[in-house]
Write an enzyme that holds these catalytic residues in place. Structure first.
Site, short mmCIF file in Angstrom:
data_model
loop_
_atom_site.label_atom_id
_atom_site.label_comp_id
_atom_site.label_asym_id
_atom_site.label_seq_id
_atom_site.Cartn_x
_atom_site.Cartn_y
_atom_site.Cartn_z
N LYS A 61 0.84 -1.20 0.00
CA LYS A 61 0.00 0.00 0.00
C LYS A 61 0.88 1.25 0.00
CE LYS A 61 -3.82 -2.38 2.22
NZ LYS A 61 -4.50 -2.80 3.45
N GLN A 105 -4.43 -1.29 9.60
CA GLN A 105 -4.41 -2.62 9.00
C GLN A 105 -5.08 -3.64 9.92
OE1 GLN A 105 -3.22 -3.37 5.82
NE2 GLN A 105 -4.09 -5.39 6.21
N ASP A 128 -10.61 3.14 4.26
CA ASP A 128 -11.07 1.75 4.15
C ASP A 128 -12.59 1.70 4.06
OD1 ASP A 128 -9.32 -0.33 3.84
OD2 ASP A 128 -8.84 -0.51 5.97
#
Ligand code: NAD
Length: 312
Positions: A61, A105, A128
């Protein structure tokens, strides 16, 4: 058992090609913004602990954010980090004007409450799309940040079917990160949506009604050729590691593994009209959509019109 029609060969939906097209659009938009506004979108990724798979995702990422011209900030915290300390990091990032996207994460170590942590992120920076405010806004058809994997599926689907209205879509899996948001996005596009899960008893019959099947169950080879309506579009979200004795042994003597999806690709490809492979289908689109979400969050925070990001 329904007779399987084997005369066709599905169009392969190449996620790598789609993802590169999306990344290029993001890169060009970031470059224009730098030139016109002198600002750089910034993505902060927070990793707690050292789960090897999470390490790989975080590195990838950060690398792709930098390649897109964005600023990347990585925060690596020990697995023993307490909730208070993690919430302090998030509060600092919420206030940091150089950070426009924050991603924690998952999974977090078991002692941390992931809902509490995710809901502490400023929803405008929640790239997200897991904050309850974004979930609610997407669920009510409002313009909000949508989770990356379902968003990637939608971009690929819209390319194949510019008008999704009235299509029957079956989503297999109802998790909060894939199945449910996928169903909501399809519903927002005026599809007729069926959601199946591990307690559903008639998935093959439901699948045979569907113009679009999205498999997100985490069960290798679950979706069989005789479930699929000839010509249907099949999107395989599953990522499953299975033993692959044909690849020989690893150095430690254990069997090598390979990645497969939730769809029995070898047979379904002869019935479907279009299909994503695994690997190389949905996976590459997920990180590309993280860049999309970071750019959109940046534009929203700076009141800059959002660029069109659908690949040509
Ligand atoms: P999850 O375990 O949270 O949810 C699985 C869902 O599938 C549940 O709703 C469950 O009820 C359903 N299910 C399980 N077995 C089933 C069965 N036999 N029949 C019908 N439904 C069944 O998983 P998740 O996080 O939603 O991920 C699903 C899959 O997608 C996994 O393989 C995961 O690795 C993969 N994934 C891929 C990406 C990507 O970028 N490609 C991103 C996220 C998840």
């Amino acid at each position: 058992m329904t007779e399987i029609q084997c005369q066709t060969e599905a169009e392969l939906i190449d996620g790598r090609v789609h993802a590169e097209a999306v990344r290029r659009k993001v890169r060009e938009a970031v470059s224009r913004i730098k030139d016109s506004h002198g600002l750089t979108p910034g993505l902060a990724v927070v990793l707690v602990g050292s789960d090897p798979a999470s390490e790989i995702y975080v590195r990838s990422k950060a690398k792709q954010a930098v390649e897109a011209g964005m600023a990347s900030f990585e925060f690596r915290l020990p697995a023993t980090t307490g909730a208070e300390e993690l919430l302090e990091v998030i509060a600092r990032l919420n206030d940091d004007p150089l950070v426009h996207g924050i991603l924690v994460q998952l999974p977090l170590p078991a002692h941390l409450d992931s809902s509490l942590v995710i809901n502490a992120i400023n929803p405008l920076k929640d790239v997200d799309g897991f904050h309850v405010s974004n979930v609610g806004m997407v669920g009510t058809g409002q313009n909000a940040i949508a989770p990356c994997t379902p968003l990637g599926c939608m971009l690929m689907l819209q390319r194949l079917h510019p008008d999704l209205k009235g299509k029957t879509a079956l989503v297999i899996g109802h998790s909060n990160i894939v199945g449910k948001p996928m169903a909501r996005l399809l519903l927002n596009a005026d599809c007729t949506v069926i959601v199946a899960h591990k307690s559903s008893t008639n998935i093959p019959q439901l699948a045979r009604m569907a113009d679009i099947v999205i498999a997100a169950a985490g069960v290798p080879g679950l979706v069989k050729a005789d479930w699929i309506k000839p010509g249907a579009t099949v999107i395989d979200v599953g990522i499953n590691r299975i033993p692959a004795p044909e690849l020989g042994l690893q150095e430690d003597g254990s069997a090598r593994t390979r990645i497969v999806g939730d769809v029995d690709f070898a047979t379904v490809r002869h019935v479907a009209g279009a299909i994503t492979p695994v690997p190389g289908g949905v996976g590459p689109m997920t990180i590309a959509c993280l860049l999309v979400n970071t750019l959109l969050a940046f534009c929203h925070l700076h009141n800059i019109p959002a660029p069109g990001l659908q690949p040509d």
